[in-house]
Design a protein around this motif. Sequence first.
Motif, PDB file in Angstrom:
ATOM      1  N   THR A  40       0.860  -1.181   0.000  1.00  0.00           N
ATOM      2  CA  THR A  40       0.000   0.000   0.000  1.00  0.00           C
ATOM      3  C   THR A  40       0.896   1.230   0.000  1.00  0.00           C
ATOM      4  OG1 THR A  40      -1.721  -1.156   1.242  1.00  0.00           O
ATOM      5  CG2 THR A  40      -1.802   1.255   1.252  1.00  0.00           C
ATOM      6  N   ARG A  41       0.690   2.094  -0.975  1.00  0.00           N
ATOM      7  CA  ARG A  41       1.510   3.302  -1.089  1.00  0.00           C
ATOM      8  C   ARG A  41       0.931   4.400  -0.197  1.00  0.00           C
ATOM      9  NH1 ARG A  41       1.998   6.845  -6.466  1.00  0.00           N
ATOM     10  NH2 ARG A  41       0.012   7.501  -5.674  1.00  0.00           N
ATOM     11  N   VAL A  42       1.830   5.072   0.515  1.00  0.00           N
ATOM     12  CA  VAL A  42       1.475   6.237   1.320  1.00  0.00           C
ATOM     13  C   VAL A  42       2.301   7.396   0.779  1.00  0.00           C
ATOM     14  CG1 VAL A  42       1.436   7.267   3.627  1.00  0.00           C
ATOM     15  CG2 VAL A  42       1.003   4.810   3.353  1.00  0.00           C
ATOM     16  N   LEU A  43       1.633   8.472   0.462  1.00  0.00           N
ATOM     17  CA  LEU A  43       2.285   9.645  -0.109  1.00  0.00           C
ATOM     18  C   LEU A  43       2.290  10.755   0.930  1.00  0.00           C
ATOM     19  CD1 LEU A  43       3.361  10.934  -2.806  1.00  0.00           C
ATOM     20  CD2 LEU A  43       1.037  11.726  -3.179  1.00  0.00           C
ATOM     21  N   VAL A  44       3.444  11.413   1.091  1.00  0.00           N
ATOM     22  CA  VAL A  44       3.513  12.570   1.984  1.00  0.00           C
ATOM     23  C   VAL A  44       2.906  13.753   1.247  1.00  0.00           C
ATOM     24  CG1 VAL A  44       5.029  14.191   3.193  1.00  0.00           C
ATOM     25  CG2 VAL A  44       5.537  11.741   3.231  1.00  0.00           C
ATOM     26  N   LEU A  45       2.029  14.432   1.932  1.00  0.00           N
ATOM     27  CA  LEU A  45       1.314  15.578   1.380  1.00  0.00           C
ATOM     28  C   LEU A  45       1.477  16.731   2.361  1.00  0.00           C
ATOM     29  CD1 LEU A  45      -0.778  16.080  -0.974  1.00  0.00           C
ATOM     30  CD2 LEU A  45      -2.534  15.564   0.695  1.00  0.00           C
ATOM     31  N   THR A  46       1.771  17.914   1.851  1.00  0.00           N
ATOM     32  CA  THR A  46       1.840  19.085   2.737  1.00  0.00           C
ATOM     33  C   THR A  46       0.535  19.855   2.647  1.00  0.00           C
ATOM     34  OG1 THR A  46       2.778  20.555   1.067  1.00  0.00           O
ATOM     35  CG2 THR A  46       4.342  19.276   2.412  1.00  0.00           C
ATOM     36  N   LEU A  47       0.244  20.612   3.671  1.00  0.00           N
ATOM     37  CA  LEU A  47      -0.983  21.411   3.666  1.00  0.00           C
ATOM     38  C   LEU A  47      -0.901  22.580   2.693  1.00  0.00           C
ATOM     39  CD1 LEU A  47      -1.839  21.382   7.468  1.00  0.00           C
ATOM     40  CD2 LEU A  47      -2.971  20.108   5.641  1.00  0.00           C
ATOM     41  N   GLU A  48       0.302  22.879   2.190  1.00  0.00           N
ATOM     42  CA  GLU A  48       0.458  23.959   1.222  1.00  0.00           C
ATOM     43  C   GLU A  48       0.137  23.505  -0.204  1.00  0.00           C
ATOM     44  OE1 GLU A  48       2.971  23.259   3.532  1.00  0.00           O
ATOM     45  OE2 GLU A  48       2.215  24.824   4.862  1.00  0.00           O
ATOM     46  N   SER A  49       0.110  22.206  -0.430  1.00  0.00           N
ATOM     47  CA  SER A  49      -0.186  21.682  -1.764  1.00  0.00           C
ATOM     48  C   SER A  49      -1.671  21.901  -2.081  1.00  0.00           C
ATOM     49  CB  SER A  49       0.143  20.193  -1.829  1.00  0.00           C
ATOM     50  OG  SER A  49      -0.774  19.458  -1.031  1.00  0.00           O
ATOM     51  N   PRO A  50      -2.044  21.875  -3.343  1.00  0.00           N
ATOM     52  CA  PRO A  50      -3.465  22.060  -3.682  1.00  0.00           C
ATOM     53  C   PRO A  50      -4.391  21.036  -3.005  1.00  0.00           C
ATOM     54  CG  PRO A  50      -2.117  22.348  -5.638  1.00  0.00           C
ATOM     55  CD  PRO A  50      -1.200  21.860  -4.539  1.00  0.00           C
TER      56      PRO A  50
END
Length: 158
Positions: A117-127
């Motif tokens: 299962t892939r987990v992607l890091v996402l920042t709150l600044e991204s769309p």
Amino acid sequence: MKKIVVIEALKLALEGKLYEAKAAANSARQDAIHEQSAAETQYDSLSIESGYLAEGQSERVEQVVQAIKRFEESYSMNAEASVKEGTLVQLSDESDVTSWYYIGPTEGGLKIEIAQTRVLVLTLESPLGQAIKNKRLDDEVEFNFNGRTQVLYVEAIL
């Protein structure tokens, strides 16, 4: 999905990035001081370029060290009611395709895989990060992607 497993995988991934950055910085530093890098003419800029590369690689090491510190501050095992930094979020789309995201302080786009299962890091600044910020379990999120509005659903917040 267990959040502690994701956090440990993130720690390993960031340590791996730090190792690679240090190795690149050391290599660039060695190239910059190597006798073959010495200028042979006034127009030979190899040693200058090597020095700039070494400096840039050293800055990358510092960036990764700072990222590791910021991630350590974001790790929390507390259950959260809404999406914020440090949460692990599962989203699904209209076709019931699910995706997992760790809301991190930096390093958006970093991917880890846990039990296929892939987990992607996402920042709150991204769309997408802006679209899901403060959303709660079962909330619907409208997100524009490549000129198309996509509807996502918050399936889990850990």
